[in-house]
Motif scaffolding. Sequence first.
Motif, PDB file in Angstrom:
ATOM      1  N   ALA A 131       0.810  -1.229   0.000  1.00  0.00           N
ATOM      2  CA  ALA A 131       0.000   0.000   0.000  1.00  0.00           C
ATOM      3  C   ALA A 131       0.841   1.276   0.000  1.00  0.00           C
ATOM      4  O   ALA A 131       0.526   2.208  -0.760  1.00  0.00           O
ATOM      5  N   PRO A 132       1.915   1.394   0.800  1.00  0.00           N
ATOM      6  CA  PRO A 132       2.705   2.641   0.743  1.00  0.00           C
ATOM      7  C   PRO A 132       3.327   2.895  -0.628  1.00  0.00           C
ATOM      8  O   PRO A 132       3.391   4.036  -1.085  1.00  0.00           O
ATOM      9  N   LYS A 156       2.118   1.911  -3.551  1.00  0.00           N
ATOM     10  CA  LYS A 156       1.053   2.306  -4.477  1.00  0.00           C
ATOM     11  C   LYS A 156       0.617   3.742  -4.228  1.00  0.00           C
ATOM     12  O   LYS A 156       0.354   4.490  -5.171  1.00  0.00           O
ATOM     13  N   ALA A 157       0.561   4.128  -2.959  1.00  0.00           N
ATOM     14  CA  ALA A 157       0.218   5.517  -2.633  1.00  0.00           C
ATOM     15  C   ALA A 157       1.308   6.464  -3.130  1.00  0.00           C
ATOM     16  O   ALA A 157       1.017   7.567  -3.619  1.00  0.00           O
ATOM     17  N   ALA A 158       2.558   6.042  -3.027  1.00  0.00           N
ATOM     18  CA  ALA A 158       3.675   6.868  -3.501  1.00  0.00           C
ATOM     19  C   ALA A 158       3.634   7.031  -5.012  1.00  0.00           C
ATOM     20  O   ALA A 158       3.934   8.111  -5.531  1.00  0.00           O
ATOM     21  N   ALA A 194       0.939   7.028  -6.848  1.00  0.00           N
ATOM     22  CA  ALA A 194      -0.135   7.992  -7.110  1.00  0.00           C
ATOM     23  C   ALA A 194       0.329   9.415  -6.812  1.00  0.00           C
ATOM     24  O   ALA A 194       0.022  10.347  -7.570  1.00  0.00           O
ATOM     25  N   LEU A 195       1.071   9.594  -5.735  1.00  0.00           N
ATOM     26  CA  LEU A 195       1.581  10.919  -5.383  1.00  0.00           C
ATOM     27  C   LEU A 195       2.609  11.398  -6.416  1.00  0.00           C
ATOM     28  O   LEU A 195       2.612  12.575  -6.796  1.00  0.00           O
ATOM     29  N   THR A 251       8.914   6.713   1.406  1.00  0.00           N
ATOM     30  CA  THR A 251       8.414   5.367   1.099  1.00  0.00           C
ATOM     31  C   THR A 251       9.315   4.310   1.715  1.00  0.00           C
ATOM     32  O   THR A 251       8.833   3.347   2.322  1.00  0.00           O
ATOM     33  N   SER A 308       8.800   3.846   5.374  1.00  0.00           N
ATOM     34  CA  SER A 308       7.600   3.114   5.786  1.00  0.00           C
ATOM     35  C   SER A 308       7.842   1.603   5.819  1.00  0.00           C
ATOM     36  O   SER A 308       7.025   0.867   6.356  1.00  0.00           O
TER      37      SER A 308
END
Length: 175
Positions: A58-59, A61-63, A65-66, A88, A91
């Motif tokens: 998840a981290p 994938k969020a990165a 997107a960011l 990232t 995390s």
Amino acid sequence: MKPQTATDPILAQLDDIILPPSISDLPLAPGYWLLAFLLVLVIGMIVRRFMLKRRYHAPRKAAIALLNSYDITSDEFAAQVNTLLKRTALSYLPREQLARLNGNEWFEWLDSRMPAPNQHQFGPLLIKRHQAQGLTLEDKQALQRLAKTWLSHTKPFDQNQIGNPSHFSSKKPGE
């Protein structure tokens, strides 16, 4: 021979056929209970593994997107990408070991997670952000592509790679 009717006294003495009670589906034999338990256990393990894997990634994938939301024409783009990569990595790995990495050590650690053809490219691009001419649009696009590759790499983060020179090649960025 003539057909017999219901009024025939011999037939009247017969009782109706009594059917045995139907066989119940329950209780199941112990083997079926064991099989059902094992099936539920295996399905539970598969679901748990899937959820853990999803939470682990998840981290990243969020990165990604960011990273896609950053303005590539901004002068701060390279600094934003560098900060995003470090956040990232933090995390996944202990802060005490990873936060101390900067400069060439940081670039080498980034390279250690990259596929061989893409290694030794982060350093020159990230160093260029501190120079007077800065990064060109092509450099920023290359940096974005490298960051996406680094973030998309699904290899688990290895705590033993931090500061361990045996995982780094002798080639320095920019050579």
